[in-house]
Design a protein around this motif. Structure first.
Motif, mmCIF file in Angstrom:
data_model
loop_
_atom_site.group_PDB
_atom_site.id
_atom_site.type_symbol
_atom_site.label_atom_id
_atom_site.label_comp_id
_atom_site.label_asym_id
_atom_site.label_seq_id
_atom_site.Cartn_x
_atom_site.Cartn_y
_atom_site.Cartn_z
ATOM 1 N N THR A 318 51.961 63.724 26.545
ATOM 2 C CA THR A 318 52.905 64.832 26.419
ATOM 3 C C THR A 318 53.940 64.531 25.333
ATOM 4 O O THR A 318 54.348 65.424 24.583
ATOM 5 C CB THR A 318 53.612 65.084 27.772
ATOM 6 N N ALA A 319 54.341 63.266 25.236
ATOM 7 C CA ALA A 319 55.308 62.884 24.191
ATOM 8 C C ALA A 319 54.699 63.130 22.807
ATOM 9 O O ALA A 319 55.349 63.693 21.918
ATOM 10 C CB ALA A 319 55.705 61.418 24.362
ATOM 11 N N PHE A 320 53.433 62.744 22.616
ATOM 12 C CA PHE A 320 52.772 62.959 21.311
ATOM 13 C C PHE A 320 52.574 64.463 21.046
ATOM 14 O O PHE A 320 52.752 64.932 19.930
ATOM 15 C CB PHE A 320 51.413 62.250 21.270
ATOM 16 N N TRP A 321 52.201 65.186 22.097
ATOM 17 C CA TRP A 321 51.980 66.629 21.946
ATOM 18 C C TRP A 321 53.263 67.320 21.451
ATOM 19 O O TRP A 321 53.247 68.097 20.499
ATOM 20 C CB TRP A 321 51.519 67.236 23.282
ATOM 21 N N ALA A 322 54.386 66.987 22.115
ATOM 22 C CA ALA A 322 55.654 67.650 21.753
ATOM 23 C C ALA A 322 56.092 67.258 20.347
ATOM 24 O O ALA A 322 56.625 68.088 19.605
ATOM 25 C CB ALA A 322 56.729 67.291 22.773
ATOM 26 N N ALA A 323 55.848 65.995 19.975
ATOM 27 C CA ALA A 323 56.202 65.558 18.610
ATOM 28 C C ALA A 323 55.395 66.369 17.594
ATOM 29 O O ALA A 323 55.923 66.807 16.570
ATOM 30 C CB ALA A 323 55.938 64.063 18.453
ATOM 31 N N ALA A 324 54.112 66.597 17.895
ATOM 32 C CA ALA A 324 53.271 67.381 16.978
ATOM 33 C C ALA A 324 53.764 68.829 16.914
ATOM 34 O O ALA A 324 53.792 69.444 15.848
ATOM 35 C CB ALA A 324 51.808 67.326 17.429
ATOM 36 N N GLN A 325 54.210 69.360 18.066
ATOM 37 C CA GLN A 325 54.720 70.740 18.096
ATOM 38 C C GLN A 325 55.971 70.900 17.228
ATOM 39 O O GLN A 325 56.246 71.976 16.699
ATOM 40 C CB GLN A 325 55.110 71.140 19.535
ATOM 41 N N SER A 326 56.756 69.822 17.133
ATOM 42 C CA SER A 326 58.061 69.934 16.461
ATOM 43 C C SER A 326 57.907 70.375 15.008
ATOM 44 O O SER A 326 58.813 71.022 14.468
ATOM 45 C CB SER A 326 58.844 68.613 16.552
ATOM 46 N N GLN A 327 56.763 70.087 14.374
ATOM 47 C CA GLN A 327 56.557 70.494 12.967
ATOM 48 C C GLN A 327 56.733 72.000 12.800
ATOM 49 O O GLN A 327 57.537 72.466 12.006
ATOM 50 C CB GLN A 327 55.135 70.133 12.518
ATOM 51 N N LYS A 328 55.936 72.767 13.577
ATOM 52 C CA LYS A 328 56.020 74.222 13.368
ATOM 53 C C LYS A 328 57.292 74.835 13.944
ATOM 54 O O LYS A 328 57.793 75.827 13.427
ATOM 55 C CB LYS A 328 54.765 74.961 13.840
ATOM 56 N N ILE A 329 57.833 74.206 14.977
ATOM 57 C CA ILE A 329 59.063 74.752 15.573
ATOM 58 C C ILE A 329 60.221 74.643 14.584
ATOM 59 O O ILE A 329 60.947 75.607 14.346
ATOM 60 C CB ILE A 329 59.376 74.015 16.900
ATOM 61 N N VAL A 330 60.362 73.457 13.987
ATOM 62 C CA VAL A 330 61.455 73.261 13.033
ATOM 63 C C VAL A 330 61.243 74.146 11.804
ATOM 64 O O VAL A 330 62.179 74.794 11.323
ATOM 65 C CB VAL A 330 61.580 71.768 12.638
ATOM 66 N N ALA A 331 59.985 74.217 11.317
ATOM 67 C CA ALA A 331 59.706 75.024 10.122
ATOM 68 C C ALA A 331 60.102 76.482 10.371
ATOM 69 O O ALA A 331 60.799 77.100 9.555
ATOM 70 C CB ALA A 331 58.237 74.930 9.736
ATOM 71 N N SER A 332 59.700 77.045 11.501
ATOM 72 C CA SER A 332 60.023 78.460 11.707
ATOM 73 C C SER A 332 61.501 78.643 12.035
ATOM 74 O O SER A 332 62.119 79.614 11.599
ATOM 75 C CB SER A 332 59.101 79.119 12.734
ATOM 76 N N TYR A 333 62.104 77.691 12.745
ATOM 77 C CA TYR A 333 63.556 77.811 13.031
ATOM 78 C C TYR A 333 64.354 77.841 11.726
ATOM 79 O O TYR A 333 65.261 78.659 11.558
ATOM 80 C CB TYR A 333 64.023 76.638 13.911
ATOM 81 N N LEU A 334 64.004 76.953 10.793
ATOM 82 C CA LEU A 334 64.768 76.895 9.541
ATOM 83 C C LEU A 334 64.508 78.130 8.669
ATOM 84 O O LEU A 334 65.267 78.413 7.744
ATOM 85 C CB LEU A 334 64.469 75.596 8.772
ATOM 86 N N ALA A 335 63.427 78.867 9.009
ATOM 87 C CA ALA A 335 63.175 80.139 8.315
ATOM 88 C C ALA A 335 63.705 81.315 9.148
ATOM 89 O O ALA A 335 63.272 82.458 8.968
ATOM 90 C CB ALA A 335 61.680 80.293 8.058
#
Ligand SMILES: Cc1cc2nc3c(=O)[nH]c(=O)nc-3n(C[C@H](O)[C@H](O)[C@H](O)COP(=O)(O)OP(=O)(O)OC[C@H]3O[C@@H](n4cnc5c(N)ncnc54)[C@H](O)[C@@H]3O)c2cc1C
Length: 379
Positions: A318-335
């Motif tokens: 779950t820790a690895f899964w969430a770390a992988a999710q953070s890529q698209k979450i941060v990208a769309s948040y900053l947009a």
């Protein structure tokens, strides 16, 4: 007033989740401030069963190669005596993702920590004590003896990730502002030890993992790649025998309550010559696990978002899964698109609900000890 340098993301916490998030976010080109204490080199760290479901996530992160060293072994066989006296074998060849792994946790964490240290734009080698929202960004104040905070210059970031494990460093700060709530479901604790074989033993111990329930809790034992045996006992704090961490006889008497694990220790000539250590294995979570605090975005990943009963053996995955999710979450948040943040919050909530149902179902399979307090609390 001293101005602060602006980075994209602050990641708080130096475990698997934090290190993997640094690596994932750097792959997408974000600038990173990594706030975590210095990791000391240690021989052992508890929690070594990496589920098969981690394989595709590590591949996505480009990190599968980390498991290709002799310190980790693939894990095909788990035996359990749960709900019945006899051992039942479960073979992971049936998993679509392939075999799981029994990892050397200390080595895996150190490898990820070293990679993430190289990748970070700024490492603040300390524990986060203070962080606040200022004009839509996060501000980490400069170090001062009085405040005992972390950097020698103020640092600003556009997004913050709590990867501080069960400490929930950012989560606790945000809960005081009613941005999120801290929930605790149980206070499970674990006594754990790593056993070595008798010197000159000629017995080749079986590379297996064994789960065994007893009247006051449950046991896990797994053979590590170096031939040592990891042994864990899980129970509630009030049911852990007094003196277990400083009286060897208490620990030995506890081990004697097992059938299969005690046989394994005897047959493979493992020595029980030091007391176990104690750690929390409580089920805790933040709700929500991500969002916008005033005007700044944040998310919690790994155990900071939700820590599970190790019976689920999914904490690292779950820790690895969430770390992988953070890529698209941060990208769309900053947009300025907050939908990925919301989707993540919903996914964590759903995952937590499923986990609680599965955990309750697993405990309900053990009916032999239903009149004992540990099991009664879980009916
Ligand atoms: C006894 C036990 C056995 C387990 N067995 C397994 C298993 O077999 N398989 C499995 O998949 N999972 C297992 N787990 C769960 C697994 O260990 C966790 O899910 C995993 O470690 C989560 O990683 P993390 O990075 O989120 O948190 P952690 O590993 O807890 O890392 C948190 C990091 O944050 C740092 N930190 C803390 N406070 C601050 C702060 N204020 N500022 C900055 N940094 C801070 C800490 O120093 C640490 O480096 C087990 C857990 C326990 C307790």
């Amino acid at each position: 007033m001293i101005s602060s340098t602006l980075y994209d993301v602050a990641i708080v916490g130096g475990g698997l989740a934090g290190a993997a998030a640094v690596i994932a976010l750097k792959q997408s080109g974000f600038s990173i401030v990594w706030i975590r204490p210095k990791m000391e080199s240690i021989e052992y760290k508890v929690g070594e069963s990496l589920a098969p479901a981690a394989n595709p996530i590590l591949a996505e992160l480009g990190l599968s190669y980390l498991l290709d060293t002799p310190e980790h072994r693939s894990s095909n066989t788990t035996f359990s005596a749960w709900g019945q006296e006899a051992l039942v074998e479960r073979n992971s060849v049936i998993h679509l993702e392939g075999a799981g792994h029994i990892v050397n946790r200390a080595k895996l964490e150190m490898d990820l920590y070293s990679l993430a240290t190289e990748e970070s734009d700024l490492v603040i080698e300390s524990k986060l004590k203070e962080i606040s929202e200022r004009n839509g960004n996060w501000l980490i104040p400069a170090d001062s003896e009085e405040q005992n905070t972390v950097a020698d210059k103020p640092v600003s970031t556009r997004f913050a990730i709590d990867a501080s494990g069960r400490t929930q460093a950012l989560g606790k700060i945000l809960s005081k502002q009613n941005v999120t709530k801290l929930k605790t479901d149980d206070h499970l604790v674990c006594a754990y030890a790593f056993l070595k074989q008798r010197p000159n033993s000629e017995v080749l111990a079986t590379p297996a993992t064994l789960i065994e329930s007893t009247k006051n809790g449950w046991w896990y034992a797994s053979l590590l790649s170096n031939g040592d045996l990891s042994v864990n006992f899980y129970t509630d704090p009030d049911l852990m025998p007094r003196g277990v961490t400083n009286e060897l006889d208490v620990w030995r008497a506890l081990l004697d309550q097992t059938t299969h694990i005690a046989h394994w220790i005897d047959d493979a000539e493992f020595e029980v010559n030091s007391e176990p250590e104690l750690t929390s294995a409580a089920t805790r979570w933040l709700t929500p696990a991500a969002g916008i605090a005033k005007k700044a975005g944040w998310m919690a990943i790994g155990d900071a978002a939700a820590s599970f009963d190790p019976l689920s053996a999914h904490g690292m995955t779950t820790a690895f899964w969430a770390a992988a999710q953070s890529q698209k979450i941060v990208a769309s948040y900053l947009a300025n698109d907050y939908s990925a943040l919301q989707k993540y919050t919903d996914a964590v909530k759903k995952g937590r609900r499923n986990y609680l149902l599965q955990r309750n179902s697993m405990y309900s399979h053990e009916k032999r000890f239903r009149n004992n307090t540990f099991w009664k609390r879980r009916l």
